[in-house]
Motif scaffolding. Structure first.
Motif, PDB file in Angstrom:
ATOM      1  N   UNK A 210       0.941  -1.184  -0.016  1.00  0.00           N
ATOM      2  CA  UNK A 210       0.079  -0.084   0.107  1.00  0.00           C
ATOM      3  C   UNK A 210       0.954   1.318  -0.009  1.00  0.00           C
ATOM      4  N   UNK A 211       2.081   1.351   0.658  1.00  0.00           N
ATOM      5  CA  UNK A 211       2.986   2.416   0.890  1.00  0.00           C
ATOM      6  C   UNK A 211       3.518   2.623  -0.379  1.00  0.00           C
ATOM      7  N   UNK A 212       4.185   1.679  -0.875  1.00  0.00           N
ATOM      8  CA  UNK A 212       5.037   1.781  -2.213  1.00  0.00           C
ATOM      9  C   UNK A 212       4.131   1.980  -3.375  1.00  0.00           C
ATOM     10  N   UNK A 213       2.941   1.403  -3.589  1.00  0.00           N
ATOM     11  CA  UNK A 213       2.363   1.666  -4.635  1.00  0.00           C
ATOM     12  C   UNK A 213       1.634   2.947  -4.508  1.00  0.00           C
ATOM     13  N   UNK A 215       3.069   5.403  -3.336  1.00  0.00           N
ATOM     14  CA  UNK A 215       4.157   6.612  -3.940  1.00  0.00           C
ATOM     15  C   UNK A 215       4.258   6.552  -5.421  1.00  0.00           C
ATOM     16  N   UNK A 216       3.842   5.398  -5.974  1.00  0.00           N
ATOM     17  CA  UNK A 216       4.225   5.324  -7.592  1.00  0.00           C
ATOM     18  C   UNK A 216       2.932   6.048  -8.262  1.00  0.00           C
ATOM     19  N   UNK A 217       1.718   5.829  -7.595  1.00  0.00           N
ATOM     20  CA  UNK A 217       0.654   6.301  -8.277  1.00  0.00           C
ATOM     21  C   UNK A 217       0.621   7.886  -8.115  1.00  0.00           C
ATOM     22  N   UNK A 218       1.162   8.517  -6.934  1.00  0.00           N
ATOM     23  CA  UNK A 218       0.993   9.828  -6.702  1.00  0.00           C
ATOM     24  C   UNK A 218       2.004  10.301  -7.761  1.00  0.00           C
ATOM     25  N   UNK A 219       2.938   9.861  -7.965  1.00  0.00           N
ATOM     26  CA  UNK A 219       4.272  10.379  -8.944  1.00  0.00           C
ATOM     27  C   UNK A 219       3.928   9.941 -10.452  1.00  0.00           C
ATOM     28  N   UNK A 266      13.015   3.872  -5.038  1.00  0.00           N
ATOM     29  CA  UNK A 266      13.685   4.441  -6.036  1.00  0.00           C
ATOM     30  C   UNK A 266      12.965   5.837  -6.489  1.00  0.00           C
ATOM     31  N   UNK A 267      11.515   5.904  -6.714  1.00  0.00           N
ATOM     32  CA  UNK A 267      10.556   6.666  -7.039  1.00  0.00           C
ATOM     33  C   UNK A 267      10.966   8.231  -5.966  1.00  0.00           C
TER      34      UNK A 267
END
Length: 517
Positions: A210-213, A215-219, A266-267
């Motif tokens: 939930x945390x990593x995805x 971050x990817x969706x926001x960016x 990495x993002x």
């Protein structure tokens, strides 16, 4: 007789023009400024033009016989009909967005559901209290915590992006996402207890995803996230036809989870390098933006940047003034909204089981998740149609009517998509209960609640949406705890009341032109 008074013979003396035949100087000025005055929406615009042309009040009184530039502007405004010029080409629509990208996000929201299929060996064991499958309460507690935390975190990161500070958004995700992962894991551990390490491990992986995805969706890294979920999706689809061996299923699950976690790190990692830049003031280009450092000509003399109060205490970065820093509490209503809507979706999926009945509503939950793709596109569509109504309406009443029609149209399309998805997922799920009348009606009303809540949230009216969703979640919780009625009938009543309340809020708030600024 002087020359001035001499009258030549044979030449008639020119008569002075009578006062009634003279051209009004205000009319002459109105003809000269016709194009500008006709397009003006207020006399003050004309007054500003007159003053910019150098017409003082004394000259206006002498030449036009009025008090000042504002009085003259009102005369010109009254004497000139309104003629607002049309734009040369079609107006730009900032809310136009492709449907495919939104549908992709809907699929991304649903694909993680395969993790529960592949991770079934970790959840083997006796049923939880109330007849729920093993690990259900642990996973639900971690998921609700993650939904709430990541909703608030995403709002804060988007706030930084709205200020044009992408590094600050990355720093926000870099610090906030691990904190949410830890919090979700601790909540799951508190619910499961120390005797169920496998369940806690699965919940920890859920929180990590939930945390990593998020971050990817926001960016805006949807395609990267889709590629990382490839092994999970393949394994989940294969397992629907033929169960995979336990080690193979767990390997696919861990592969996707590791890929998402690494890509999310990495993002957000460039934000960590931005933090290091603060220790080297040679890289800060605009020293004036640091309030306690004034008239410093040689920044290389500064060795300890932590002595700069505004950098240390306020976290001010070069290019982002302290006054533009988003308030931390501003993200709290969005987190609570995520918690309320998460509880409502939870009851849609497991309401029967939580009430001690049989059967589940997993197809309903999958349909709701997939429908978030069309829902997002329709939110943009509504904003686009509201902007067109703002340009084309001549009265507030006409704009309100156009807005209500746009709302009804978008909502009807969303409900049609949700209905189709609900019927399709039910048909594809073997052994799932059919979508009976009350169950299907309750699902559609829940769809109205979710879509109108997202619409209000997109306009910044999150407090009203949060209050309605949390009240609905609380009412349904009390009804299930007290066994106040059949779960699906209770859900239908609660969702209908909440849908009516939020629809009224939408019509009241979004029917005003000022809400669409």
């Amino acid at each position: 007789m002087t020359d001035e008074n001499r009258v030549l013979s044979g030449i008639p003396r020119q008569r002075n023009r009578p006062g009634w035949a003279r051209t009004d100087p205000i009319d002459e000025l109105a003809r000269e400024l016709d194009e500008f005055v006709a397009a003006a929406v207020h006399p003050d615009e004309i007054a500003a033009l007159l003053e910019s042309d150098g017409l003082s009040d004394d000259r206006i009184r002498e030449r036009y016989g009025v008090e000042d530039s504002f009085a003259l502007a009102e005369r010109l405004y009254d004497r000139t009909p309104r003629r607002h010029p049309e734009p040369a080409g079609p107006p730009a629509d900032p809310w136009r967005i492709g449907l495919l990208g939104c549908l992709l996000r809907g699929v991304l929201f649903a694909l993680p559901g395969f993790a529960y299929v592949l991770g079934a060996p970790l959840l083997a064991g006796p049923h939880d209290t109330g007849g729920l499958p093993a690990g259900t309460r642990t996973l639900l507690a971690g998921a609700l915590c993650g939904w709430a935390w990541n909703q608030g975190l995403a709002h804060r990161a988007y706030s930084w992006l709205g200020l044009g500070d992408r590094p600050a958004a990355r720093r926000c995700l870099l610090t906030g996402a691990p904190a949410g992962m830890l919090l979700g894991t601790l909540v799951a551990l508190a619910v499961a207890g120390p005797g169920h390490p496998a369940q806690v491990a699965f919940a920890a992986g859920q929180s990590c995803y939930l945390g990593a995805s998020g971050a990817l969706l926001v960016m805006g890294r949807e395609r990267i996230l889709l590629a990382a979920l490839g092994p999970l999706a393949v394994g989940g689809l294969v397992s629907l036809a033929r169960p995979l061996p336990g080690p193979a299923a767990l390997a696919l699950l861990l592969t996707s989870l590791t890929a998402v976690a690494v890509l999310g790190l990495l993002e957000a990692a460039p934000g960590f390098r931005d933090v290091k830049k603060i220790r080297d003031v040679k890289k800060i280009r605009d020293v004036k933006k640091i309030r306690d450092v004034k008239k410093i000509r040689d920044v290389t003399k500064i060795r300890d940047v932590t002595k700069i109060r505004d950098v240390k205490r306020r976290g001010e970065r070069a290019g982002t003034p302290a006054r533009a820093r988003p308030a931390l509490l501003a993200s709290l209503p969005y987190a609570v909204f995520g918690l309320g809507t998460g509880v409502l979706v939870l009851y849609a999926a497991l309401g029967n089981l939580l009430a001690g009945g049989t059967g589940h509503g997993v197809p309903s939950a999958v349909a709701l998740t997939l429908s978030m793709g069309p829902a997002e596109w329709l939110l943009y569509r509504f904003r686009s149609r509201a902007l067109a109504a703002l340009r084309g309406s001549g009265t507030p009443r006409a704009f309100r009517r156009a807005t209500v029609l746009a709302l009804a149209g978008c909502l009807a399309v969303y409900l049609a998509a949700l209905l189709a998805l609900a019927l399709a997922t039910t048909a594809l799920q073997p052994g799932a209960p059919g979508q009976a009348g009350p169950r299907l009606a309750g699902l559609l009303m829940l769809g109205v609640v979710l879509w109108t809540g997202l619409l209000l949230q997109s306009f910044g009216a999150v407090l009203g949406a949060t209050a309605v969703c949390c009240a609905a979640a609380l009412a349904q919780t009390l009804a299930l705890a007290l066994h106040a009625g059949r779960p699906h009938l209770v859900a239908l009543v609660v969702y209908t009341v909440a849908a009516a309340a939020q629809s009224a809020l939408v019509c009241h708030r979004l029917g005003r032109a000022t809400a669409h600024r």
